[in-house]
Design an enzyme around this catalytic site. Structure first.
Site, PDB file in Angstrom:
ATOM      1  N   CYS A  36       0.867  -1.169   0.000  1.00 25.17           N
ATOM      2  CA  CYS A  36       0.000   0.000   0.000  1.00 25.17           C
ATOM      3  C   CYS A  36       0.905   1.221   0.000  1.00 25.17           C
ATOM      4  N   ASP A  37       0.329   2.406   0.045  1.00 30.60           N
ATOM      5  CA  ASP A  37       1.158   3.588  -0.145  1.00 30.60           C
ATOM      6  C   ASP A  37       1.618   4.232   1.155  1.00 30.60           C
ATOM      7  N   LYS A  69      -1.697  -7.448   4.687  1.00 28.82           N
ATOM      8  CA  LYS A  69      -1.389  -7.332   3.251  1.00 28.82           C
ATOM      9  C   LYS A  69       0.117  -7.451   3.024  1.00 28.82           C
ATOM     10  N   GLY A 239     -20.193  14.132   2.684  1.00 24.97           N
ATOM     11  CA  GLY A 239     -19.909  15.235   1.766  1.00 24.97           C
ATOM     12  C   GLY A 239     -20.018  16.620   2.375  1.00 24.97           C
ATOM     13  N   ASP A 241     -18.091  17.977   4.800  1.00 25.68           N
ATOM     14  CA  ASP A 241     -16.905  18.345   5.586  1.00 25.68           C
ATOM     15  C   ASP A 241     -16.571  19.838   5.495  1.00 25.68           C
ATOM     16  N   GLU A 622     -11.118  -2.258   2.239  1.00 21.61           N
ATOM     17  CA  GLU A 622     -11.285  -3.482   3.017  1.00 21.61           C
ATOM     18  C   GLU A 622      -9.917  -3.964   3.483  1.00 21.61           C
ATOM     19  N   ASP A 623      -9.883  -4.549   4.696  1.00 15.40           N
ATOM     20  CA  ASP A 623      -8.599  -4.870   5.313  1.00 15.40           C
ATOM     21  C   ASP A 623      -7.717  -5.769   4.455  1.00 15.40           C
ATOM     22  N   PHE A 626      -5.589  -4.325  -1.155  1.00 16.34           N
ATOM     23  CA  PHE A 626      -5.231  -2.939  -1.446  1.00 16.34           C
ATOM     24  C   PHE A 626      -5.981  -2.526  -2.712  1.00 16.34           C
ATOM     25  N   GLN A 627      -6.871  -1.581  -2.562  1.00 15.95           N
ATOM     26  CA  GLN A 627      -7.635  -1.015  -3.661  1.00 15.95           C
ATOM     27  C   GLN A 627      -8.275  -2.111  -4.512  1.00 15.95           C
TER      28      GLN A 627
HETATM   29  N1  LIG Z   1      -6.477  -2.611   3.936  1.00 15.54           N
HETATM   30  C1  LIG Z   1      -6.389  -1.515   3.196  1.00 15.54           C
HETATM   31  N2  LIG Z   1      -5.874  -0.387   3.713  1.00 15.54           N
HETATM   32  C2  LIG Z   1      -5.787   0.724   2.970  1.00 15.54           C
HETATM   33  C3  LIG Z   1      -6.134   0.751   1.610  1.00 15.54           C
HETATM   34  C4  LIG Z   1      -6.688  -0.444   1.083  1.00 15.54           C
HETATM   35  O1  LIG Z   1      -7.064  -0.508  -0.099  1.00 15.54           O
HETATM   36  N3  LIG Z   1      -6.796  -1.542   1.892  1.00 15.54           N
HETATM   37  N4  LIG Z   1      -5.976   1.885   0.860  1.00 15.54           N
HETATM   38  C5  LIG Z   1      -5.112   2.922   1.360  1.00 15.54           C
HETATM   39  C6  LIG Z   1      -5.413   4.187   0.675  1.00 15.54           C
HETATM   40  S1  LIG Z   1      -4.746   4.433  -0.882  1.00 15.54           S
HETATM   41  C7  LIG Z   1      -6.157   5.136   1.214  1.00 15.54           C
HETATM   42  S2  LIG Z   1      -6.422   6.576   0.340  1.00 15.54           S
HETATM   43  C8  LIG Z   1      -6.679   5.001   2.567  1.00 15.54           C
HETATM   44  C9  LIG Z   1      -8.102   5.411   2.727  1.00 15.54           C
HETATM   45  O2  LIG Z   1      -8.507   5.056   4.021  1.00 15.54           O
HETATM   46  P1  LIG Z   1      -9.451   5.918   4.878  1.00 15.54           P
HETATM   47  O3  LIG Z   1      -8.925   7.313   4.905  1.00 15.54           O
HETATM   48  O4  LIG Z   1      -9.608   5.309   6.184  1.00 15.54           O
HETATM   49  O5  LIG Z   1     -10.746   5.928   3.963  1.00 15.54           O
HETATM   50  P2  LIG Z   1     -11.992   4.961   3.844  1.00 15.54           P
HETATM   51  O6  LIG Z   1     -11.738   3.601   4.427  1.00 15.54           O
HETATM   52  O7  LIG Z   1     -12.412   5.059   2.432  1.00 15.54           O
HETATM   53  O8  LIG Z   1     -13.105   5.683   4.689  1.00 15.54           O
HETATM   54  C10 LIG Z   1     -12.827   6.180   5.963  1.00 15.54           C
HETATM   55  C11 LIG Z   1     -14.074   6.660   6.627  1.00 15.54           C
HETATM   56  O9  LIG Z   1     -14.656   7.764   5.932  1.00 15.54           O
HETATM   57  C12 LIG Z   1     -16.020   7.788   6.253  1.00 15.54           C
HETATM   58  N5  LIG Z   1     -16.716   8.697   5.343  1.00 15.54           N
HETATM   59  C13 LIG Z   1     -17.391   8.391   4.215  1.00 15.54           C
HETATM   60  N6  LIG Z   1     -17.861   9.520   3.644  1.00 15.54           N
HETATM   61  C14 LIG Z   1     -17.473  10.563   4.423  1.00 15.54           C
HETATM   62  C15 LIG Z   1     -17.633  11.977   4.346  1.00 15.54           C
HETATM   63  O10 LIG Z   1     -18.221  12.523   3.434  1.00 15.54           O
HETATM   64  N7  LIG Z   1     -17.063  12.721   5.329  1.00 15.54           N
HETATM   65  C16 LIG Z   1     -16.394  12.171   6.374  1.00 15.54           C
HETATM   66  N8  LIG Z   1     -15.880  12.982   7.292  1.00 15.54           N
HETATM   67  N9  LIG Z   1     -16.252  10.826   6.477  1.00 15.54           N
HETATM   68  C17 LIG Z   1     -16.745  10.036   5.505  1.00 15.54           C
HETATM   69  C18 LIG Z   1     -16.412   6.328   6.184  1.00 15.54           C
HETATM   70  O11 LIG Z   1     -17.552   6.062   6.958  1.00 15.54           O
HETATM   71  C19 LIG Z   1     -15.163   5.621   6.722  1.00 15.54           C
HETATM   72  O12 LIG Z   1     -15.298   5.242   8.073  1.00 15.54           O
HETATM   73  O13 LIG Z   1      -6.586   3.667   3.008  1.00 15.54           O
HETATM   74  C20 LIG Z   1      -5.318   3.103   2.850  1.00 15.54           C
HETATM   75  N10 LIG Z   1      -5.328   1.863   3.555  1.00 15.54           N
HETATM   76  N1  LIG Z   2     -13.768   5.133  -8.286  1.00 15.95           N
HETATM   77  C1  LIG Z   2     -12.757   5.286  -7.433  1.00 15.95           C
HETATM   78  N2  LIG Z   2     -11.567   5.679  -7.877  1.00 15.95           N
HETATM   79  C2  LIG Z   2     -10.528   5.777  -7.016  1.00 15.95           C
HETATM   80  C3  LIG Z   2     -10.653   5.540  -5.648  1.00 15.95           C
HETATM   81  C4  LIG Z   2     -11.937   5.150  -5.199  1.00 15.95           C
HETATM   82  O1  LIG Z   2     -12.121   4.912  -4.013  1.00 15.95           O
HETATM   83  N3  LIG Z   2     -12.953   5.022  -6.101  1.00 15.95           N
HETATM   84  N4  LIG Z   2      -9.573   5.654  -4.818  1.00 15.95           N
HETATM   85  C5  LIG Z   2      -8.473   6.497  -5.236  1.00 15.95           C
HETATM   86  C6  LIG Z   2      -7.286   6.240  -4.405  1.00 15.95           C
HETATM   87  S1  LIG Z   2      -7.382   6.695  -2.762  1.00 15.95           S
HETATM   88  C7  LIG Z   2      -6.144   5.715  -4.895  1.00 15.95           C
HETATM   89  S2  LIG Z   2      -4.767   5.592  -3.889  1.00 15.95           S
HETATM   90  C8  LIG Z   2      -6.067   5.292  -6.294  1.00 15.95           C
HETATM   91  C9  LIG Z   2      -5.376   3.965  -6.462  1.00 15.95           C
HETATM   92  O2  LIG Z   2      -5.346   3.663  -7.805  1.00 15.95           O
HETATM   93  P1  LIG Z   2      -4.458   2.459  -8.323  1.00 15.95           P
HETATM   94  O3  LIG Z   2      -3.074   2.621  -7.841  1.00 15.95           O
HETATM   95  O4  LIG Z   2      -4.719   2.301  -9.746  1.00 15.95           O
HETATM   96  O5  LIG Z   2      -5.039   1.270  -7.518  1.00 15.95           O
HETATM   97  P2  LIG Z   2      -4.856  -0.265  -7.569  1.00 15.95           P
HETATM   98  O6  LIG Z   2      -6.201  -0.787  -7.680  1.00 15.95           O
HETATM   99  O7  LIG Z   2      -4.028  -0.645  -6.406  1.00 15.95           O
HETATM  100  O8  LIG Z   2      -4.102  -0.614  -8.920  1.00 15.95           O
HETATM  101  C10 LIG Z   2      -2.750  -0.784  -8.959  1.00 15.95           C
HETATM  102  C11 LIG Z   2      -2.420  -1.838  -9.983  1.00 15.95           C
HETATM  103  O9  LIG Z   2      -1.002  -1.939 -10.006  1.00 15.95           O
HETATM  104  C12 LIG Z   2      -0.607  -3.297  -9.991  1.00 15.95           C
HETATM  105  N5  LIG Z   2       0.680  -3.322  -9.283  1.00 15.95           N
HETATM  106  C13 LIG Z   2       0.904  -3.465  -7.969  1.00 15.95           C
HETATM  107  N6  LIG Z   2       2.211  -3.388  -7.697  1.00 15.95           N
HETATM  108  C14 LIG Z   2       2.840  -3.193  -8.878  1.00 15.95           C
HETATM  109  C15 LIG Z   2       4.196  -3.030  -9.247  1.00 15.95           C
HETATM  110  O10 LIG Z   2       5.091  -3.067  -8.411  1.00 15.95           O
HETATM  111  N7  LIG Z   2       4.447  -2.816 -10.559  1.00 15.95           N
HETATM  112  C16 LIG Z   2       3.468  -2.782 -11.496  1.00 15.95           C
HETATM  113  N8  LIG Z   2       3.790  -2.544 -12.751  1.00 15.95           N
HETATM  114  N9  LIG Z   2       2.169  -2.951 -11.174  1.00 15.95           N
HETATM  115  C17 LIG Z   2       1.863  -3.152  -9.883  1.00 15.95           C
HETATM  116  C18 LIG Z   2      -1.690  -4.035  -9.288  1.00 15.95           C
HETATM  117  O11 LIG Z   2      -1.745  -5.364  -9.759  1.00 15.95           O
HETATM  118  C19 LIG Z   2      -2.935  -3.211  -9.612  1.00 15.95           C
HETATM  119  O12 LIG Z   2      -3.641  -3.728 -10.684  1.00 15.95           O
HETATM  120  O13 LIG Z   2      -7.378   5.157  -6.838  1.00 15.95           O
HETATM  121  C20 LIG Z   2      -8.140   6.308  -6.693  1.00 15.95           C
HETATM  122  N10 LIG Z   2      -9.318   6.122  -7.508  1.00 15.95           N
HETATM  123  S1  SF4 Z   3       0.443  -3.086   3.122  1.00 13.27           S
HETATM  124 FE1  SF4 Z   3       0.563  -3.163   5.359  1.00 13.27          FE
HETATM  125  S2  SF4 Z   3       2.712  -3.656   5.774  1.00 13.27           S
HETATM  126 FE2  SF4 Z   3       2.592  -2.959   3.654  1.00 13.27          FE
HETATM  127  S3  SF4 Z   3       3.003  -0.757   3.727  1.00 13.27           S
HETATM  128 FE3  SF4 Z   3       0.770  -0.996   3.836  1.00 13.27          FE
HETATM  129  S4  SF4 Z   3       0.289  -1.039   6.067  1.00 13.27           S
HETATM  130 FE4  SF4 Z   3       2.495  -1.419   5.821  1.00 13.27          FE
HETATM  131 MO   LIG Z   4      -5.355   6.394  -1.700  1.00 17.51          MO
END
Ligand SMILES: Nc1nc2c(c(=O)[nH]1)N[C@H]1C(S)=C(S)[C@@H](COP(=O)(O)OP(=O)(O)OC[C@H]3O[C@@H](n4cnc5c(=O)[nH]c(N)nc54)[C@H](O)[C@@H]3O)O[C@H]1N2
Ligand SMILES: Nc1nc2c(c(=O)[nH]1)N[C@H]1C(S)=C(S)[C@@H](COP(=O)(O)OP(=O)(O)OC[C@H]3O[C@@H](n4cnc5c(=O)[nH]c(N)nc54)[C@H](O)[C@@H]3O)O[C@H]1N2
Ligand code: SF4
Ligand SMILES: [Mo]
Length: 760
Positions: A36-37, A69, A239, A241, A622-623, A626-627
């Site tokens: 993850c990032d 993860k 929405g 905030d 979801e836990d 990742f995405q």
């Molecule tokens: N296991 C796992 N961990 C991840 C990721 C993953 O894919 N898997 N993705 C990572 C990434 S890239 C990101 S960006 C983060 C995102 O992670 P978080 O920032 O935690 O975002 P979400 O889980 O989308 O939602 C967090 C909360 O926002 C609330 N929420 C929904 N709508 C609103 C609103 O309009 N206002 C406010 N104030 N709250 C609202 C929801 O009820 C939820 O409890 O997670 C990271 N961590």
């Molecule tokens: N509709 C909608 N759009 C969103 C979001 C949303 O909640 N809803 N969330 C936004 C957020 S917070 C984020 S962070 C972005 C994430 O956007 P993306 O980064 O596009 O998310 P992922 O689904 O993780 O897709 C990454 C892809 O890269 C591949 N990959 C993983 N590791 C590597 C690697 O080391 N090398 C290469 N070449 N490929 C790899 C994986 O197999 C996966 O298919 O999406 C954003 N866009």
């Molecule tokens: S996937 Fe888990 S162990 Fe890997 S960078 Fe994200 S929080 Fe850390």
């Molecule tokens: Mo993100």
């Protein structure tokens, strides 16, 4: 998005990395997980040339920063479905017919076809989409090549996640701050919900801060696990905030809880801000947010008086109709309360002076003004495009020593929606070549139907991937990417923070997998520009970037887990802020110049359409995944076999929904299938859709896309004018009108919702 540890210089100075005893034949590598990032420093145990285990770092400052993860990554990456050799499409686009080719063959054909497209339509006909650390070893090389070729049309997932926040933060004080978790006294989570398996380091920092007495304020429509631990939880409407923060400001200004000295000496536009804030009395804010006015006031007072406080970055305000105002209001709250660049507050770190940063590598000055002006979306929604960020060149040079600061890659992007429109033939000019690296574009932006049309209308699509994702299924070439276990890395948070961390390569890439560095190097050669990537190996490139430290990459790895510039606070006292006025711009001169409201505001939802009486929010993580990834790992799928729709008991009763029932969620744009899970943590009339669902085991190819057409949330994410933020053009994913349709119960599920549901 990304984070280094909270800046505690003493802990870092004291930190010692000690190897734990491992079995005979097992060696360890100090790596950084890029699953993850958030980038946890972890240890990879290697046996017979393969990573057999990922465990938490022994360095006390990183210990316990690991989640399921990360632990499962070696297994997921060793899956037999991983793509190990370049694939070339042989049938029609999306037919699922591929032949294996060599890298040489693939790159030479890609180079020729790209040159032909550029010759016919101009360099702007080439668009590239990436995301965060999946493309870790890019380090700006992609932009560098595009800039030399002449295309401004680079888009990224960071347009919805931190990149856009960074760009918008600049409007107020010229940089994107990082919270000082180690010393703060109050943390505000605006929807952000870090937990044991989601952004684990953030979760650990917050728990540590709470343990030493820091306050926690959470705004979230749902009773999340963070909300349960908070001192104050504000269950606001999805929405709303920006309205909430206008309410906080009203209290803070009315009760004179702000830092008058800082406001007087270091800000401009206070009187105008005051007038705007007066338009939001608490009764109005209570109505807009659905929260109790006294609780709103209590939270505002806590933020302003219990500080120094921090508002850590949150993706929730990145994905709203009022995103620009929301992000600006966070910056304004930090500023008027005097929390900018102070211990326990939010640091404007600047570049690490010893590292050649990615903004320098990108060479934005070589792209001509005429090509910059063609950047898609910059006419209507310029905030994070070249046009919106142009005015920072001089102030950024004054304060940070160079004109371009592409923080978190988000400060010179095209807007995704405008790019897909142009790809679909609805733009100002054609876009006919589309490359995506480490990104699943079909599912990772809004309006998936448009993106499908856009991809079907391309002459050349290149994917750099691990797996046959729905997006890759529509490509001409799929090039096999290496993974974080298989490459060295120099982690510098895209120049946003001044700390730098090295990650060792733990094993050789399988098959013919190559890094994004190698991809760009090969492509530069094929485009007759080999001089743009003159380094033979990634390590050589890193040695170049580290030159000023007097260390090579290998020496850095041996010396430390983290290299940082000593922290300095109140740096603005020397050079001012990197804004046109040199002050904190409470009223933004740049937004005004661009023709937008220079003050934050709240734009209300369009009137309710009785056809779509419910609101949904998407973007939930979801836990186990990742995405859009990881659905191929059985251990993860066990936790979440199916996409779950969270609804309140009240809403379930009103719409006659039963636990585990399959339903459709529909709006004007599309519909998805999803399984009901009734949750008392949900408010009535708001439903939750998890992000990024597809099933790798389902039928591939156009018309199916492995279940993406059935389940993906991006089919409900609208990008028409009412659902785009005005200044940035990013979509509103928090509170989209929809309805639930009952359907025949034909779908077989592996387990009842109650059994599969994880903690959140
Ligand atoms: N296991 C796992 N961990 C991840 C990721 C993953 O894919 N898997 N993705 C990572 C990434 S890239 C990101 S960006 C983060 C995102 O992670 P978080 O920032 O935690 O975002 P979400 O889980 O989308 O939602 C967090 C909360 O926002 C609330 N929420 C929904 N709508 C609103 C609103 O309009 N206002 C406010 N104030 N709250 C609202 C929801 O009820 C939820 O409890 O997670 C990271 N961590
Ligand atoms: N509709 C909608 N759009 C969103 C979001 C949303 O909640 N809803 N969330 C936004 C957020 S917070 C984020 S962070 C972005 C994430 O956007 P993306 O980064 O596009 O998310 P992922 O689904 O993780 O897709 C990454 C892809 O890269 C591949 N990959 C993983 N590791 C590597 C690697 O080391 N090398 C290469 N070449 N490929 C790899 C994986 O197999 C996966 O298919 O999406 C954003 N866009
Ligand atoms: S996937 Fe888990 S162990 Fe890997 S960078 Fe994200 S929080 Fe850390
Ligand atoms: Mo993100």
């Amino acid at each position: 998005m990304p984070a280094a540890p909270p800046f505690d210089p003493q802990a870092i100075a004291d930190a010692k990395f000690e190897e734990r005893e491992v079995r005979p034949g097992v060696t360890t590598k100090r790596t950084i997980c890029q699953t993850c990032d958030i980038a946890c420093s972890v240890v990879a145990e290697v046996e017979k040339g393969r990573v057999v285990k990922i465990r938490s770092s022994d360095n006390p400052i990183f210990r316990d920063n690991i989640c399921m993860k990360g632990i499962m990554a070696p297994k997921g990456l060793a899956d037999p479905t991983r793509i190990l050799q370049p694939l070339k499409r042989v049938g029609k686009r999306g037919s699922g017919e591929w032949e294996k080719v060599s890298w040489d063959e693939a790159i030479s054909d890609i180079g020729q076809r790209l040159k032909a497209i550029i010759a016919k339509h101009g360099p702007e006909a080439w668009a590239v989409s990436t995301s965060q650390w999946n493309t870790a070893t890019d380090h700006g090389l992609g932009r560098r090549i595009m800039n030399h070729v002449g295309s401004p049309n680079w888009i990224s997932g960071v347009a919805l996640c931190a990149g856009n926040t960074a760009a918008v933060n600049r409007f107020t004080y010229g940089w994107f701050p990082m919270g000082d978790f180690a010393n703060t006294k109050c943390i505000v989570l605006m929807g952000h919900n870090p937990r044991r398996h989601s952004w684990t380091p953030m979760y650990n920092f917050i728990r540590q801060a709470q343990a030493r007495g820091a306050k926690l304020i959470v705004t979230d429509p749902r009773r999340s696990s963070s909300a349960e631990r908070a001192d104050i939880w504000l269950p606001l409407k999805a929405g709303s905030d920006a309205a909430m923060m206008l309410g906080w400001l009203k209290v803070i200004l009315d009760e004179e809880l702000y830092d008058k000295k800082f406001v007087e000496n270091w800000t401009i536009g206070f009187d105008d801000l005051r007038k705007r804030v007066d338009e939001y009395p608490l009764e109005r804010v209570a109505k807009l947010t659905g929260c109790d006015p006294e609780m709103i006031a209590k939270a505002a007072r806590m933020y302003a008086t219990e500080g120094p406080s921090i508002i850590p970055w949150t993706p929730i305000t990145d994905m709203q109709r009022n995103s620009t105002s929301g992000i600006r209001l966070q910056s304004i709250l930090r500023s008027v309360c005097g929390y900018v660049d102070v211990p326990g507050g939010e640091r404007l770190e600047g570049f690490n002076p010893d590292i050649i940063n990615e903004s320098t590598i990108e060479m934005h000055h070589v792209l001509s003004d005429a090509q910059k002006a063609k950047q898609l979306g910059s006419d209507q929604h310029p905030a994070f495009t070249y046009r919106g960020q142009e005015a920072f060149r001089e102030p950024t040079k004054r304060v940070y020593g160079q004109e371009y600061a592409n923080l978190i890659m988000g400060c010179h992007m095209a807007t995704p929606s405008a790019t897909f429109r142009a790809m679909a033939g609805q733009g100002p000019y054609p876009v006919k070549a589309f490359f995506f690296l480490g990104n699943n574009p079909l599912m990772s932006y809004a309006n998936m139907p448009l993106i499908i049309d856009a991809m079907m209308n391309q002459d050349l699509i290149v994917a750099h991937e691990h797996f046959m994702t729905p997006s890759a299924q529509l490509a001409d070439y799929i090039l096999p990417g290496d993974s974080w276990l298989e490459r060295p890395w120099l982690m510098d948070s895209f120049g946003w923070m001044s700390s730098v961390r090295p990650s060792e390569k733990a094993m050789e890439p399988p098959g013919e997998c190559k890094s994004t560095f190698e991809f760009w190097k090969l492509l530069a050669g094929a485009l007759d520009k080999p001089e743009l990537v003159p380094w033979d190996r990634l390590e050589d490139f890193y040695d170049y970037r580290l030159e000023k430290t007097g260390m090579t990459f290998d020496q850095l790895v041996k010396k430390t887990d983290i290299y940082f510039a000593p922290p300095k606070f109140r740096q603005y006292e020397q050079k001012g802020f990197a804004t046109p006025s040199g002050k904190v711009e409470l009223k933004s001169s740049i937004l005004e110049e661009l023709g937008f409201d220079p003050l934050p505001y709240f734009r209300e939802d369009p009137p309710v359409d009785p056809e779509y009486p419910l609101k949904l929010f998407t973007g939930v993580r979801e836990d186990g995944f990742f995405q859009t990834g990881h659905r191929h790992i059985p251990e993860m799928r066990k936790h979440h076999p199916e996409p779950l729709l969270f609804v309140s008991p009240g809403t379930a009763t009103q719409y006659h929904l039963a636990e585990d029932e399959w339903v459709e969620v529909e709006n004007e744009m599309g519909k998805i299938s999803i399984k009901v899970a009734i949750k008392d943590a949900m408010p009535d009339d708001l439903i939750r859709i998890p992000h990024g669902w597809w099933k790798p085991e389902m039928k591939q190819g156009a018309g199916h896309l492995s279940g993406a057409l059935k389940y993906a949330d991006a089919q409900l994410c609208r990008d028409d004018a009412d659902y785009l933020d005005r200044e940035q053009g990013i979509p509103h994913l928090k509170g989209v009108p929809c309805r639930i349709n009952k359907v025949e119960q034909s779908e077989q599920s592996v387990a009842p919702a109650s059994a599969m549901e994880p903690a959140e």
